[in-house]
Design a protein around this motif. Structure first.
Motif, mmCIF file in Angstrom:
data_model
loop_
_atom_site.group_PDB
_atom_site.id
_atom_site.type_symbol
_atom_site.label_atom_id
_atom_site.label_comp_id
_atom_site.label_asym_id
_atom_site.label_seq_id
_atom_site.Cartn_x
_atom_site.Cartn_y
_atom_site.Cartn_z
ATOM 1 N N ASP A 157 -4.616 -35.400 20.903
ATOM 2 C CA ASP A 157 -5.064 -36.390 21.883
ATOM 3 C C ASP A 157 -6.186 -37.245 21.275
ATOM 4 O O ASP A 157 -6.894 -36.832 20.370
ATOM 5 C CB ASP A 157 -5.585 -35.700 23.141
ATOM 6 N N GLY A 158 -6.339 -38.439 21.797
ATOM 7 C CA GLY A 158 -7.481 -39.261 21.420
ATOM 8 C C GLY A 158 -7.415 -39.831 20.022
ATOM 9 O O GLY A 158 -8.446 -39.930 19.343
ATOM 10 N N ARG A 159 -6.216 -40.221 19.568
ATOM 11 C CA ARG A 159 -6.129 -40.810 18.234
ATOM 12 C C ARG A 159 -6.914 -42.120 18.158
ATOM 13 O O ARG A 159 -7.508 -42.452 17.136
ATOM 14 C CB ARG A 159 -4.675 -41.045 17.836
ATOM 15 N N ASP A 160 -6.910 -42.862 19.250
ATOM 16 C CA ASP A 160 -7.646 -44.123 19.289
ATOM 17 C C ASP A 160 -9.129 -43.869 19.029
ATOM 18 O O ASP A 160 -9.750 -44.521 18.179
ATOM 19 C CB ASP A 160 -7.442 -44.798 20.648
ATOM 20 N N ALA A 161 -9.689 -42.888 19.731
ATOM 21 C CA ALA A 161 -11.111 -42.573 19.552
ATOM 22 C C ALA A 161 -11.366 -42.025 18.151
ATOM 23 O O ALA A 161 -12.413 -42.303 17.546
ATOM 24 C CB ALA A 161 -11.554 -41.568 20.608
ATOM 25 N N ARG A 162 -10.422 -41.253 17.616
ATOM 26 C CA ARG A 162 -10.594 -40.683 16.283
ATOM 27 C C ARG A 162 -10.670 -41.798 15.230
ATOM 28 O O ARG A 162 -11.526 -41.772 14.343
ATOM 29 C CB ARG A 162 -9.431 -39.747 15.973
ATOM 30 N N VAL A 163 -9.763 -42.804 15.333
ATOM 31 C CA VAL A 163 -9.770 -43.900 14.363
ATOM 32 C C VAL A 163 -11.074 -44.695 14.482
ATOM 33 O O VAL A 163 -11.692 -45.051 13.468
ATOM 34 C CB VAL A 163 -8.549 -44.814 14.569
ATOM 35 N N ARG A 164 -11.521 -44.974 15.727
ATOM 36 C CA ARG A 164 -12.758 -45.743 15.914
ATOM 37 C C ARG A 164 -13.957 -44.999 15.324
ATOM 38 O O ARG A 164 -14.819 -45.600 14.659
ATOM 39 C CB ARG A 164 -12.999 -46.013 17.397
ATOM 40 N N THR A 165 -14.024 -43.708 15.585
ATOM 41 C CA THR A 165 -15.165 -42.927 15.099
ATOM 42 C C THR A 165 -15.183 -42.859 13.583
ATOM 43 O O THR A 165 -16.230 -43.028 12.940
ATOM 44 C CB THR A 165 -15.119 -41.504 15.682
ATOM 45 N N LEU A 166 -14.032 -42.602 12.989
ATOM 46 C CA LEU A 166 -13.954 -42.527 11.534
ATOM 47 C C LEU A 166 -14.287 -43.874 10.900
ATOM 48 O O LEU A 166 -14.989 -43.940 9.882
ATOM 49 C CB LEU A 166 -12.565 -42.060 11.102
#
Length: 630
Positions: free
Chosen positions: A500-509
Motif C-alpha cells: 500500500d502507499g506506493r505514491d507516498a513511498r515514491v514521494r518520500t524517497l
C-alpha cells in the motif's frame, strides 16, 4: 602378542583366519573377496599378522605442514567430517579423513573411542596404508579404489580386531584419488549404516570440488530426474573442445563410463544434439534417446560473481541511514513486534522477494533493539564460497589451512558478540554446514577450526531469505530442525507491487534522493504505476540514476525515465492504480517489463539488469535468455 587362536569361537572369521594364516589354505566364501585379496597382498609384502604394526605418528609441525599440503581436501571435507563426527559421537565411533596415501589428517567423534583408537595409533599424523598396517578400511579402500568395510578379525593385524571400519575414497573432478573418508568404531558395536554414510558424505565432498568451476570448459549438470538437479546426486560432466575432461561418479555412471575414460570420451559419443540445446531447452537427449535435464555452468563467470564481498561488519548504530527507505505503518508495526521478540532472545526470520529490503529491515531492527550499541554483522550465505563459509563463520586457529592468517581468525560469530548476527539468504547455506550452525545456536558456543577451547557466544540472530523454506524442508534441501530453530517469529515483507502507499513511498524517497530536483506529474505517475519486479532496490536505483543524469534544480519529465518505463507508458496510464492488476497476470506484467527493458537496451542483458535493479542471473532465468549474451 595376539594370535589367531585368541579370537573367540563361533565366528566364521576365526576359521577363516586359521585356514589362511596357519594352514595356508584359501578360505574362499568364508570372507569377502576384497578382504581375501587384501590378505594375499599383505602376506606378499611379508607383513606379520599377529604383531602390532609399528606406527609412529608424525609430530605436530609435520602434521600442520601435511594439512597445508592438502588444504583444499581438508577445507572441502571439513563440513562432512563435522557432520559425521556429530553422529559418530552418539554411536561411540569416530570420523576420519586421510590423504591419498593413508595419512590421517583429522579424526573426530566419540571422546571415549578416540582414546581407545589411540592405543592402536588410529589418530591424526599416523599412516594407515595397507603396506604399513595390513588390511584395514582406509588402506584397502586406497588399494582397491572403492568403498570397503573391514570388520573385527577381517583386519590383517590381529590387534586391530577391536575395530569396525568403513571407508570411501574421495576423487577430484579429474579422476585422481585425493583422500579417504572413514568411520571407525568398536568391533563389539554394529555399525549398520557406516559405509552408506561415508559414501553419501564423499558424494557431497566430490560435488563441492566442482563449485569453483572447471577452467575453459563447459560444465554440464544433468540427470534423468529434474528433482535431483542441484543436489550431490546430479551428474557433472565437463567438456573442453568436445572432450570429456572431468566428471563426478554420478556423471560417469549415467553413461556407464569409468574414470579411465576421462580425457578420451567425446561429447558427440554421449549426446545427441549441441550443448546449446541444454542452455535453451533445459533438456538434451543422449545417444540412447534418453532425456536428460539440466543446465550448463560458465565457471569463469561464476568465479567472478563469487568474488563479491559477502560480509559487512557495522559498528554500533543509533540513527537510520539517510538513504534507507522509510517504512510504512504496517512495517513499523512489524518492526516493533520483531524488536520485542529479538530482545527476548528469540531469532527473527525475514522473508521476501529479492529487493524488498530484508537487510534494510534487519538493520533498522538492530537500531531499535536493546543491542543497538553493539555490532551488526551481515553475512550473505549465497555469496560466500562454500569452502570458506565454515572458516569465516566459526573462525580458525593459526595454521589451520593454507592461506589462513598467521594469527588465526576469531570468526564472524564472535565479531557479533553482544550484537546482531544477520544471515542473509540462509536458504542457500550448504546442507553439510547446517548441523554445525544448529549446534552453535543450541549450545551458544563454538570451537574454532584447527582446535582451540570452546568459546561462549552472545548474539541475537536475524535470518533472511527469498526462498520458501518450508518447501526446501519438504524437498530435503534444508534441515527441518534448523528451520524450526530460526522461524519462531517470521516477518514477511510484501513486494513493492503489492504494498500500500506506493505514491507516498515514491514521494518520500524522491524527497531524500532528488537533491532539490522536481518530478513532473506524468513522470511521478509512471513511477507509481510501474510494478517494479526488482522491488525497492530497483526503485531506489532508478531514482538515483535520474538524479545522476539530470541538472540540479531541473524538472524531470517522462522523456528522462528509463527505457523500460517509457515502453510501458501507453498501456500504463489508467486513472486508478488498481486497474493495472487486472490488465494481466502479475508474472506476465513482470516478464513484459523485463522484455521491454532488454529491447530498449538493444539486447544488452547486463545493461537491462542494471536498469531493472536485479541480477543478470535473475533476468536470464526469468526470460530464458542465453547466458552468453552480452
Amino acid at each position: 602378542m595376539a594370535r589367531a587362536q585368541d579370537f573367540q569361537g563361533g565366528d566364521p572369521i576365526v576359521e577363516a583366519r586359521r585356514a589362511f594364516f596357519e594352514a595356508g589354505r584359501t578360505p574362499v566364501g568364508q570372507v569377502p573377496g576384497a578382504i581375501l585379496q587384501s590378505w594375499r597382498r599383505c602376506r606378499g609384502l611379508g607383513l606379520a599378522a599377529n604383531a602390532r604394526p609399528a606406527i609412529e605418528p608424525i609430530d605436530a609441525p609435520r602434521l600442520r605442514a601435511m594439512r597445508e599440503q592438502h588444504e583444499r581436501l581438508w577445507r572441502l571435507a571439513r563440513a562432512e567430517v563435522e557432520m559425521l563426527a556429530a553422529d559418530a559421537a552418539n554411536t561411540g565411533s569416530i570420523a576420519i579423513l586421510t590423504d591419498a596415501e593413508g595419512w590421517i589428517l583429522d579424526a573426530e567423534g566419540s571422546a571415549a573411542f578416540l582414546d581407545k583408537a589411540g592405543r592402536v595409533a588410529l589418530m591424526p599424523g599416523a599412516c594407515w596404508s595397507e603396506a604399513r598396517v595390513g588390511t584395514n578400511a582406509i588402506g584397502t579402500a586406497i588399494a582397491d579404489a572403492r568403498a570397503v568395510e573391514v570388520r573385527g578379525g577381517e583386519h590383517y593385524a590381529a590387534p586391530h580386531r577391536i575395530l569396525n571400519c568403513a571407508a570411501s575414497p574421495i576423487f577430484d573432478p579429474y579422476g585422481r584419488m585425493v583422500g579417504v573418508l572413514d568411520i571407525s568404531g568398536d568391533a563389539s558395536v554394529a555399525q549398520v549404516h557406516a559405509l552408506g554414510l561415508s559414501q553419501l558424505a564423499v558424494a557431497h565432498i566430490e560435488h563441492r570440488y566442482f563449485d569453483e568451476g572447471i577452467a575453459d570448459a563447459d560444465l554440464l549438470r544433468v540427470h534423468s530426474q529434474r528433482a535431483l538437479l542441484g543436489t550431490a546426486r546430479e551428474g557433472l560432466l565437463a567438456f573442453r573442445n568436445g572432450r570429456l575432461i572431468a566428471a563426478n561418479r554420478v556423471g560417469l555412471a549415467l553413461f556407464g563410463l569409468e574414470r579411465t575414460d576421462l580425457g578420451r570420451a567425446s561429447y558427440d559419443a554421449l549426446f545427441d544434439g549441441a550443448v546449446s540445446r541444454l542452455r535453451d531447452d533445459g533438456a538434451l537427449h543422449d545417444r540412447n534417446g534418453r532425456v536428460l535435464y539440466g543446465h550448463v555452468d560458465e565457471p569463469t563467470r561464476a568465479r567472478r560473481a563469487r568474488a563479491a564481498t559477502p560480509i559487512t561488519v557495522s559498528p554500533a548504530t543509533s540513527a537510520l541511514d539517510a538513504d534507507a527507505p522509510l517504512f510504512g505503518d504496517a512495517q513499523v508495526a512489524d518492526l516493533e513486534r520483531a524488536r520485542r521478540v529479538l530482545d527476548a532472545g528469540i531469532p527473527v526470520l525475514v522473508l521476501g522477494e529479492t529487493g524488498t529490503g530484508k537487510e534494510v529491515f534487519s538493520r533498522e531492527l538492530h537500531r531499535r533493539c536493546a543491542r543497538a550499541g553493539k555490532p551488526f554483522v551481515a553475512v550473505n550465505c549465497a555469496a560466500l564460497p562454500e569452502g570458506l563459509i565454515e572458516a569465516e563463520l566459526f573462525g580458525y586457529e593459526s595454521g589451520a589451512f593454507t592461506g589462513a592468517r598467521k594469527e588465526g581468525s576469531t570468526g564472524l560469530l564472535r565479531q557479533a558478540e553482544g550484537g546482531v548476527l544477520f544471515l542473509d539468504e540462509i536458504g542457500d547455506m550448504p546442507m553439510a554446514l547446517q548441523p554445525r550452525l544448529l549446534r552453535v545456536l543450541q549450545d551458544r558456543e563454538l570451537s574454532p577450526l584447527g582446535g582451540g577451547k570452546p568459546v561462549k557466544l552472545d548474539f541475537a540472530l536475524v535470518c533472511a531469505t527469498h526462498r520458501q523454506l518450508e518447501d526446501a524442508v519438504a524437498e530435503g534441501r534444508f534441515r527441518a530442525d534448523l528451520y524450526y530453530r530460526i522461524s519462531h517469529h517470521i516477518v514477511a515483507l510484501p513486494p513493492l507491487r503489492a504494498s500500500d502507499g506506493r505514491d507516498a513511498r515514491v514521494r518520500t524517497l524522491w524527497a531524500r534522493i532528488g537533491q532539490g530536483r522536481r518530478l513532473s506529474d506524468a513522470a511521478h505517475d509512471a513511477l507509481v504505476r510501474y510494478d517494479w519486479p526488482g522491488n525497492l532496490r530497483q526503485l531506489v536505483a532508478s531514482l538515483r540514476t535520474l538524479v545522476a543524469l539530470s541538472e540540479p534544480g531541473s524538472e524531470i519529465g517522462v522523456d528522462a525515465l528509463p527505457a523500460y518505463l517509457r515502453a510501458r507508458l501507453p498501456a500504463a496510464m489508467p486513472s486508478r492504480p488498481e486497474t493495472v492488476a487486472v490488465a494481466g497476470d502479475l508474472d506476465a506484467i513482470t516478464l513484459s517489463s523485463m522484455r521491454a527493458a532488454v529491447e530498449a537496451c538493444g539486447g544488452n542483458i547486463a545493461q537491462a539488469a542494471r536498469q531493472l535493479g536485479i541480477s543478470r542471473s535473475t533476468l536470464y532465468r526469468r526470460l530464458g535468455a542465453d547466458p552468453r549474451a552480452s
